[in-house]
Design an enzyme around this catalytic site. Sequence first.
Site, PDB file in Angstrom:
ATOM      1  CG  HIS A 331     -65.621 -68.225  92.243  1.00 42.40           C
ATOM      2  ND1 HIS A 331     -64.474 -67.687  92.781  1.00 42.40           N
ATOM      3  CD2 HIS A 331     -66.491 -67.197  92.123  1.00 42.40           C
ATOM      4  CE1 HIS A 331     -64.648 -66.396  92.991  1.00 42.40           C
ATOM      5  NE2 HIS A 331     -65.867 -66.074  92.607  1.00 42.40           N
ATOM      6  NE  ARG A 437     -41.893 -41.601  78.398  1.00 43.15           N
ATOM      7  CZ  ARG A 437     -42.697 -42.645  78.604  1.00 43.15           C
ATOM      8  NH1 ARG A 437     -43.705 -42.540  79.439  1.00 43.15           N
ATOM      9  NH2 ARG A 437     -42.482 -43.779  77.983  1.00 43.15           N
ATOM     10  NE  ARG A 493     -41.870 -34.983  78.498  1.00 43.71           N
ATOM     11  CZ  ARG A 493     -42.402 -35.803  79.398  1.00 43.71           C
ATOM     12  NH1 ARG A 493     -43.705 -35.794  79.609  1.00 43.71           N
ATOM     13  NH2 ARG A 493     -41.641 -36.638  80.077  1.00 43.71           N
ATOM     14  CD  GLU A 622     -47.052 -31.382  80.188  1.00 45.09           C
ATOM     15  OE1 GLU A 622     -46.604 -32.413  80.697  1.00 45.09           O
ATOM     16  OE2 GLU A 622     -46.334 -30.436  79.832  1.00 45.09           O
ATOM     17  N   GLY A 649     -50.763 -33.735  77.761  1.00 44.14           N
ATOM     18  CA  GLY A 649     -50.157 -34.579  78.781  1.00 44.14           C
ATOM     19  C   GLY A 649     -51.170 -34.758  79.902  1.00 44.14           C
ATOM     20  CB  THR A 650     -54.244 -36.811  80.077  1.00 41.31           C
ATOM     21  OG1 THR A 650     -53.619 -38.065  79.757  1.00 41.31           O
ATOM     22  CG2 THR A 650     -54.902 -36.224  78.852  1.00 41.31           C
ATOM     23  CG  ASN A 651     -49.869 -39.136  82.897  1.00 43.06           C
ATOM     24  OD1 ASN A 651     -50.929 -39.696  82.683  1.00 43.06           O
ATOM     25  ND2 ASN A 651     -48.712 -39.626  82.513  1.00 43.06           N
ATOM     26  CG  ASP A 652     -47.665 -33.059  84.715  1.00 39.94           C
ATOM     27  OD1 ASP A 652     -47.654 -33.151  85.962  1.00 39.94           O
ATOM     28  OD2 ASP A 652     -46.660 -33.207  84.017  1.00 39.94           O
ATOM     29  CB  CYS A 714     -48.392 -38.120  74.895  1.00 34.68           C
ATOM     30  SG  CYS A 714     -48.025 -36.670  75.900  1.00 34.68           S
TER      31      CYS A 714
END
Length: 755
Positions: A331, A437, A493, A622, A649-652, A714
């Site tokens: 396993h 950044r 940026r 964002e 900016g898909t995080n924000d 990004c």
Amino acid sequence: MPGMMDTVLNLGLNDQVVVGLAAKSGERFAYDSFRRFLDMFGDVVLGIPHAKFEEKLERMKESKGVKTTLRINCRSEKQLELAIEAVFDSWDSPRAIKYRSINQISGLKGTAVNIQCMVFGNMGDTSGTGVLFTRNPSTGEKKLYGEFLVNAQGEDVVAGIRTPEDLDTMKRLMPQAYAELVENCDILEAHYKDMMDIEFTVQEERLWMLQCRAGKRTGKGAVKIAVDMVSEGLVDKSTAIKMVEPQHLDQLLHPQFHDLSGYREKVVAKGLPASPGAAVGQVVFTAEEAEAWHAQGKNVILVRTETSPEDVGGMHAAEGILTARGGMTSHAAVVARGWGKCCIAGCSEIRVDENHKVLLIGDLAINEGEWISMNGTTGEVILGKQALAPPALSADLETFMSWADAVRRLKVMANADTPEDATAARKNGAEGIGLCRTEHMFFGADRIKAVRKMIMAVTTEQRKASLDVLLPYQRSDFEGIFRAMDGLPVTIRLLDPPLHEFLPEGDLDNIVQELAAETGMKEDLILSQIEKLSEVNPMLGFRGCRLGISYPELTEMQARAIFEAAASMQDQGVTVLPEIMVPLVGTPQELGHQVDVIRKVAKKVFVEKGHTVTYKVGTMIEIPRAALIADEKPFFLTDCGTSRVFSFGTNDLTQMTFGYSRDDVAKFLPMYLAKGILQHDPFEVLDQKGVGQLVKMATERGRAARPNLKVGVCGEHGGEPSSVAFFAEAGLDYVSCSPFRVPIARLAAAQVVIA
């Protein structure tokens, strides 16, 4: 599998009943196998701890002189009924729920039950059982890879109850059955066009094929198998691309030990190399501890006598897994290989004392929390922490990735903040930098003081003086990045995070005292500035373009550093393609203000240098409002093409769409995932129905206003396979991710085209 008496099902495991079992005549079963059956049925179906069976059976065996076998001949419809119910109930067991969560399996209605007669490998020395892969699942080598046990049932192999032997034992003892097995393996591979995982049993010299399925494999094995099968003519390149999972490439990019010869004297045990790679961590002895320590940010090694499905959560959280029992198909080994976890199994030299939380190796005692290292390729257990180094990529991987690159349409760029990051990204196949950044350049010991002086500045002149100190640092960084990415676009940026992130940590008094020592300012003046910068919710406050609008000299310094570096590199023959991104834009006027500042600086620098540099200015999408108004002016001023690039900016964007603070989401997200309120962590896997629709909407509206608009992503989602597939289908031009996830995104982008 043999039946059990109703009295046993009713837990009447007293001496009289056990003697009755021993006295019954019928089919012959090895004592260990029968004991295992009792354990399994009692544990899995009835929830009885297996120790209760051990105690009764051992007492019966001793008192009645039964040493090796029992004869039983019992049948029970009730047993079958209970077993079926147990399978259905297992679907909602904690371990099954955890496994589905880890592997992101959702939308299924349940499980099914198959009932069939069995053959028996425990009928004596002419019988046996085994598990094999048609190719080596660790290396991909075209050679049967598996294990065999004489006079045993399949559970004895996969559960790690007995340490098995390799297939040469079967070849020597049962040559005819072995030859038939080899022939069957070739037939199955040719039919399924994949490496197969096969379970088989020999009952009194006759071979029975019990089960086959596509075999789990390591990243190295997956790539080699795919490349070899194309060479052998078994599959075409498109099929081969689908055979390798993006996570397989992640395994190949994990670190290995820096110096293989440097730790030889610290090797304290050796087991089976069940899953390759290197792992370093603190010893823990339960799955629960592994998960808890991992949640605290600690690297752990899960050490067990043997693992079971109940341990999957801890196995997933651990850096590596070490077991005292079990073989290459146990396993622990199979699960670890599927996840790319380093694993050493069947390490008979170790003894696990879970009660006292200690690992014993001869006279050596390793307590919980102490550090060990593991070499999953050699099976070596090493005392202490060993240095890790990046892995070396194989020629097979290069060949495989060339096939993927020929198919995909989505470009893959990298998030890189230093020349070293940029170089690594390019080696991994990045087609440019999608996010640099600039704030990450400010944290060096020689720079942070100037940044803090800038933040504490009371007048514009004081602020400019601090920025003048930072200018040559920024320019030098950009020069190195442009040089590393010669001929490829570099997206930079402007400063984005709240200013408080650059201040010292600690209580307010310590912060004030440290800033006073660094800047020479009076403490009361510093305290006043800190109070002015204080915010209730900094992530929604004074950051992004709001900084550049409030302090245009900040944007001026950064723009000058970019253009001076670009001009300098251009003078040296480097092809530079800078793209400047304005962060956290919510209105066209915000973007327009920052673009005017950038354009004015560009004109000044080009006059000073005597030549121009072609550049683009874009906006970070964002904020949901930016996605909704993506077709408005001055997003698209015609005189100079103000915004020719959108970068999501898909995080924000996720943070603001959900209303979840990225800093605080860990307080409730685990509960949301456990209760099924969310299927995935939205900061890891893109929310396609919500955030994804904003991405599609902004892309469509932006291109309606400017057909040649360049659009990319990004955020962290740029390296997550299912998110990459969504971006490709949405028609984006590129994704950008960390340098070491670039191959993963390249493969995911190719697979969506084939699909």
